[in-house]
Design a protein around this motif. Sequence first.
Motif, PDB file in Angstrom:
ATOM      1  N   ILE A 174       0.829  -1.310  -0.178  1.00  0.00           N
ATOM      2  CA  ILE A 174       0.008  -0.024  -0.087  1.00  0.00           C
ATOM      3  C   ILE A 174       0.857   1.149   0.060  1.00  0.00           C
ATOM      4  CG2 ILE A 174      -1.946  -1.260   1.159  1.00  0.00           C
ATOM      5  CD1 ILE A 174      -1.271   0.646   3.826  1.00  0.00           C
ATOM      6  N   PHE A 175       2.071   1.152   0.265  1.00  0.00           N
ATOM      7  CA  PHE A 175       2.923   2.477   0.327  1.00  0.00           C
ATOM      8  C   PHE A 175       3.927   2.461  -0.922  1.00  0.00           C
ATOM      9  CE2 PHE A 175       2.757   0.496   4.830  1.00  0.00           C
ATOM     10  CZ  PHE A 175       1.910   1.538   5.379  1.00  0.00           C
ATOM     11  N   THR A 176       4.058   3.623  -1.476  1.00  0.00           N
ATOM     12  CA  THR A 176       4.534   3.880  -2.593  1.00  0.00           C
ATOM     13  C   THR A 176       5.455   5.210  -2.410  1.00  0.00           C
ATOM     14  OG1 THR A 176       3.193   2.844  -4.159  1.00  0.00           O
ATOM     15  CG2 THR A 176       4.785   4.272  -5.069  1.00  0.00           C
ATOM     16  N   LYS A 177       6.942   5.310  -2.484  1.00  0.00           N
ATOM     17  CA  LYS A 177       7.770   6.457  -2.384  1.00  0.00           C
ATOM     18  C   LYS A 177       8.795   6.393  -3.690  1.00  0.00           C
ATOM     19  CE  LYS A 177       8.421   9.989   0.380  1.00  0.00           C
ATOM     20  NZ  LYS A 177       7.356  10.929   0.721  1.00  0.00           N
ATOM     21  N   SER A 178       8.663   7.673  -4.095  1.00  0.00           N
ATOM     22  CA  SER A 178       9.944   7.822  -5.289  1.00  0.00           C
ATOM     23  C   SER A 178      11.146   8.125  -4.561  1.00  0.00           C
ATOM     24  CB  SER A 178       9.455   9.028  -6.026  1.00  0.00           C
ATOM     25  OG  SER A 178      10.631   9.219  -7.009  1.00  0.00           O
ATOM     26  N   LEU A 179      12.198   7.248  -5.329  1.00  0.00           N
ATOM     27  CA  LEU A 179      13.588   7.537  -4.734  1.00  0.00           C
ATOM     28  C   LEU A 179      14.409   8.187  -5.755  1.00  0.00           C
ATOM     29  CD1 LEU A 179      14.116   3.709  -3.587  1.00  0.00           C
ATOM     30  CD2 LEU A 179      13.520   5.809  -2.190  1.00  0.00           C
ATOM     31  N   GLY A 180      13.849   8.795  -6.807  1.00  0.00           N
ATOM     32  CA  GLY A 180      14.744   9.503  -7.778  1.00  0.00           C
ATOM     33  C   GLY A 180      15.217   8.731  -9.047  1.00  0.00           C
ATOM     34  N   ARG A 181      16.259   9.400  -9.834  1.00  0.00           N
ATOM     35  CA  ARG A 181      16.825   8.719 -10.865  1.00  0.00           C
ATOM     36  C   ARG A 181      17.700   7.578 -10.460  1.00  0.00           C
ATOM     37  NH1 ARG A 181      18.227  13.254 -15.250  1.00  0.00           N
ATOM     38  NH2 ARG A 181      19.799  11.782 -15.624  1.00  0.00           N
ATOM     39  N   GLU A 182      17.628   6.365 -11.263  1.00  0.00           N
ATOM     40  CA  GLU A 182      18.469   5.235 -11.018  1.00  0.00           C
ATOM     41  C   GLU A 182      19.790   5.747 -10.803  1.00  0.00           C
ATOM     42  OE1 GLU A 182      18.686   0.572 -12.277  1.00  0.00           O
ATOM     43  OE2 GLU A 182      18.238   2.218 -13.724  1.00  0.00           O
ATOM     44  N   GLY A 225      22.711   1.299  -8.746  1.00  0.00           N
ATOM     45  CA  GLY A 225      21.121   1.112  -9.109  1.00  0.00           C
ATOM     46  C   GLY A 225      20.286   0.551  -8.108  1.00  0.00           C
ATOM     47  N   LYS A 226      19.593  -0.386  -8.568  1.00  0.00           N
ATOM     48  CA  LYS A 226      18.644  -1.135  -7.616  1.00  0.00           C
ATOM     49  C   LYS A 226      19.452  -1.788  -6.674  1.00  0.00           C
ATOM     50  CE  LYS A 226      15.203  -3.282  -8.944  1.00  0.00           C
ATOM     51  NZ  LYS A 226      14.174  -4.178  -9.715  1.00  0.00           N
ATOM     52  N   ASN A 227      20.491  -2.204  -6.422  1.00  0.00           N
ATOM     53  CA  ASN A 227      21.183  -2.853  -5.519  1.00  0.00           C
ATOM     54  C   ASN A 227      22.143  -1.964  -4.660  1.00  0.00           C
ATOM     55  OD1 ASN A 227      20.311  -5.448  -6.411  1.00  0.00           O
ATOM     56  ND2 ASN A 227      21.872  -5.294  -7.963  1.00  0.00           N
TER      57      ASN A 227
END
Length: 216
Positions: A175-183, A189-191
């Motif tokens: 239910i929670f969504t938060k933007s983390l900006g540009r990869e 990156g994702k790791n």
Amino acid sequence: MLFIQEVLSYGNEIIQLALNAMNDCELGNQQALLLLILTRTNNDINKEMTDKFFEEYPRLRSIPPVESVVKYICEDNFKDDVYCNTENIHIWERLSKLKQNMLEYYTQNVCEAKADGLFYEFHSKFYQMNVQLNRLRLVIQPEFHVIKNVHPVSKIPYLSVRGFWIDENDKKVKIFTKSLGREDSYVDGKNDGDMLKEATKQIQHLAYLKYLEAYK
């Protein structure tokens, strides 16, 4: 309840010894060291609460459902790194009080065999307390997925995090969504380790606000 009082007394002794040993440390170091001492013994204390419960109610150890419930309440089984977060002290206090309330309620209504007429009422309330416990544990140790989305026009990849909550049916839902900006703003990156720490912090904040909204 005797076993709860004994465990709390044991915890207070640890706190006092820690404070005495850290008198010459700076305040920030005192807080960090105290949390480390308390949380590194947390699993041991949790297991001790389980053992003390069955010392007080030995006839119940042979009943599998009771043993499973007591262990589930007492033993959090968090990952090691969760215990090192110095920002979670106020949440740990809430968790401790909730677990004590659940054990007392369970003991009074099951172990002391109250009237059968209250069976449904007991299970309804205990189920609600169990949902609350699972939610608070999810605040302390958030669960989430990091997702990469590519902007349709610029083609620049962005990262966002989607966090889980426990619904009224005791099921995990996103239910929670938060933007983390540009990869590309994160080295790996994702790791990326720093990104994952930020994602944890953001989802924990949202989850704690949701928890406080439900349990004022």
